[in-house]
Design a protein around this motif. Structure first.
Motif, PDB file in Angstrom:
ATOM      1  N   LYS A  43      -1.921 -14.056  -9.026  1.00 42.34           N
ATOM      2  CA  LYS A  43      -1.813 -13.709 -10.448  1.00 42.34           C
ATOM      3  C   LYS A  43      -2.563 -12.403 -10.743  1.00 42.34           C
ATOM      4  N   GLU A  44      -3.726 -12.237 -10.135  1.00 39.91           N
ATOM      5  CA  GLU A  44      -4.520 -11.031 -10.345  1.00 39.91           C
ATOM      6  C   GLU A  44      -3.755  -9.781  -9.887  1.00 39.91           C
ATOM      7  N   THR A  45      -3.079  -9.889  -8.739  1.00 43.77           N
ATOM      8  CA  THR A  45      -2.302  -8.766  -8.215  1.00 43.77           C
ATOM      9  C   THR A  45      -1.134  -8.444  -9.137  1.00 43.77           C
ATOM     10  N   MET A  46      -0.461  -9.475  -9.647  1.00 39.23           N
ATOM     11  CA  MET A  46       0.660  -9.243 -10.566  1.00 39.23           C
ATOM     12  C   MET A  46       0.198  -8.514 -11.825  1.00 39.23           C
ATOM     13  N   ILE A  47      -0.964  -8.896 -12.339  1.00 38.64           N
ATOM     14  CA  ILE A  47      -1.492  -8.246 -13.547  1.00 38.64           C
ATOM     15  C   ILE A  47      -1.828  -6.786 -13.254  1.00 38.64           C
ATOM     16  N   GLN A  48      -2.457  -6.512 -12.106  1.00 37.45           N
ATOM     17  CA  GLN A  48      -2.771  -5.127 -11.735  1.00 37.45           C
ATOM     18  C   GLN A  48      -1.507  -4.286 -11.589  1.00 37.45           C
ATOM     19  N   LEU A  49      -0.478  -4.844 -10.988  1.00 39.15           N
ATOM     20  CA  LEU A  49       0.790  -4.112 -10.840  1.00 39.15           C
ATOM     21  C   LEU A  49       1.403  -3.808 -12.195  1.00 39.15           C
ATOM     22  N   ARG A  50       1.385  -4.793 -13.084  1.00 41.23           N
ATOM     23  CA  ARG A  50       1.971  -4.608 -14.408  1.00 41.23           C
ATOM     24  C   ARG A  50       1.241  -3.527 -15.207  1.00 41.23           C
ATOM     25  N   LYS A  51      -0.085  -3.449 -15.023  1.00 39.79           N
ATOM     26  CA  LYS A  51      -0.888  -2.472 -15.770  1.00 39.79           C
ATOM     27  C   LYS A  51      -1.056  -1.148 -15.021  1.00 39.79           C
ATOM     28  N   ASN A  52      -0.321  -0.972 -13.922  1.00 42.60           N
ATOM     29  CA  ASN A  52      -0.412   0.239 -13.094  1.00 42.60           C
ATOM     30  C   ASN A  52      -1.840   0.503 -12.626  1.00 42.60           C
ATOM     31  N   GLN A  53      -2.552  -0.574 -12.273  1.00 38.70           N
ATOM     32  CA  GLN A  53      -3.928  -0.454 -11.808  1.00 38.70           C
ATOM     33  C   GLN A  53      -4.088  -0.915 -10.363  1.00 38.70           C
ATOM     34  N   TYR A  54      -2.990  -1.236  -9.684  1.00 38.19           N
ATOM     35  CA  TYR A  54      -3.081  -1.721  -8.308  1.00 38.19           C
ATOM     36  C   TYR A  54      -3.405  -0.558  -7.377  1.00 38.19           C
ATOM     37  N   PRO A  55      -4.405  -0.729  -6.510  1.00 37.55           N
ATOM     38  CA  PRO A  55      -4.778   0.368  -5.605  1.00 37.55           C
ATOM     39  C   PRO A  55      -3.842   0.427  -4.391  1.00 37.55           C
ATOM     40  N   PHE A  56      -2.804   1.234  -4.481  1.00 36.26           N
ATOM     41  CA  PHE A  56      -1.882   1.407  -3.364  1.00 36.26           C
ATOM     42  C   PHE A  56      -2.558   2.296  -2.326  1.00 36.26           C
ATOM     43  N   THR A  57      -3.011   1.703  -1.254  1.00 35.18           N
ATOM     44  CA  THR A  57      -3.647   2.486  -0.205  1.00 35.18           C
ATOM     45  C   THR A  57      -2.921   2.231   1.102  1.00 35.18           C
ATOM     46  N   THR A  58      -2.621   3.313   1.795  1.00 33.51           N
ATOM     47  CA  THR A  58      -1.987   3.239   3.099  1.00 33.51           C
ATOM     48  C   THR A  58      -2.711   4.199   4.022  1.00 33.51           C
ATOM     49  N   LYS A  59      -2.274   4.265   5.246  1.00 34.73           N
ATOM     50  CA  LYS A  59      -2.905   5.131   6.227  1.00 34.73           C
ATOM     51  C   LYS A  59      -2.883   6.590   5.767  1.00 34.73           C
ATOM     52  N   ARG A  60      -1.804   6.996   5.126  1.00 32.85           N
ATOM     53  CA  ARG A  60      -1.724   8.404   4.708  1.00 32.85           C
ATOM     54  C   ARG A  60      -2.780   8.747   3.656  1.00 32.85           C
ATOM     55  N   HIS A  61      -3.171   7.768   2.830  1.00 32.69           N
ATOM     56  CA  HIS A  61      -4.231   8.017   1.853  1.00 32.69           C
ATOM     57  C   HIS A  61      -5.560   8.267   2.556  1.00 32.69           C
TER      58      HIS A  61
END
Length: 88
Positions: free
Chosen positions: A55-73
């Motif tokens: 649920k926490e992840t869904m809320i972060q995604l909806r509010k554009n607050q999810y930290p998208f981090t990958t190797k390129r970052h």
């Protein structure tokens, strides 16, 4: 296929029960005179779509607050740290 070509509800054919009930476009195939949805879910049926997000992840995604981090970052951060800063 065209709706006129359907001989039965695809949901009934797939899992034994239609989730759309009276709003189904071929409801006459699986609704009785009282408006009750005929049929029941087949034994062993597993819905292929599942939501495994917290649920926490869904809320972060909806509010554009999810930290998208990958190797390129991380590579970008290393390049910034390794590059010498130009002095004027």
């Amino acid at each position: 296929p065209d709706i006129a070509e359907l001989k039965c509800c695809p949901h009934i054919a797939l899992k034994g029960k239609c989730d759309f009930g009276l709003t189904c476009r071929v409801a006459t195939e699986h609704i009785d005179e009282t408006g009750k949805n005929l049929g029941s879910v087949r034994e062993g049926w597993v819905d292929p779509v599942s939501n495994y997000l917290k649920k926490e992840t869904m809320i972060q995604l909806r509010k554009n607050q999810y930290p998208f981090t990958t190797k390129r970052h991380f590579d970008k951060d290393k390049n910034k740290q390794a590059a010498p800063t130009p002095t004027p």
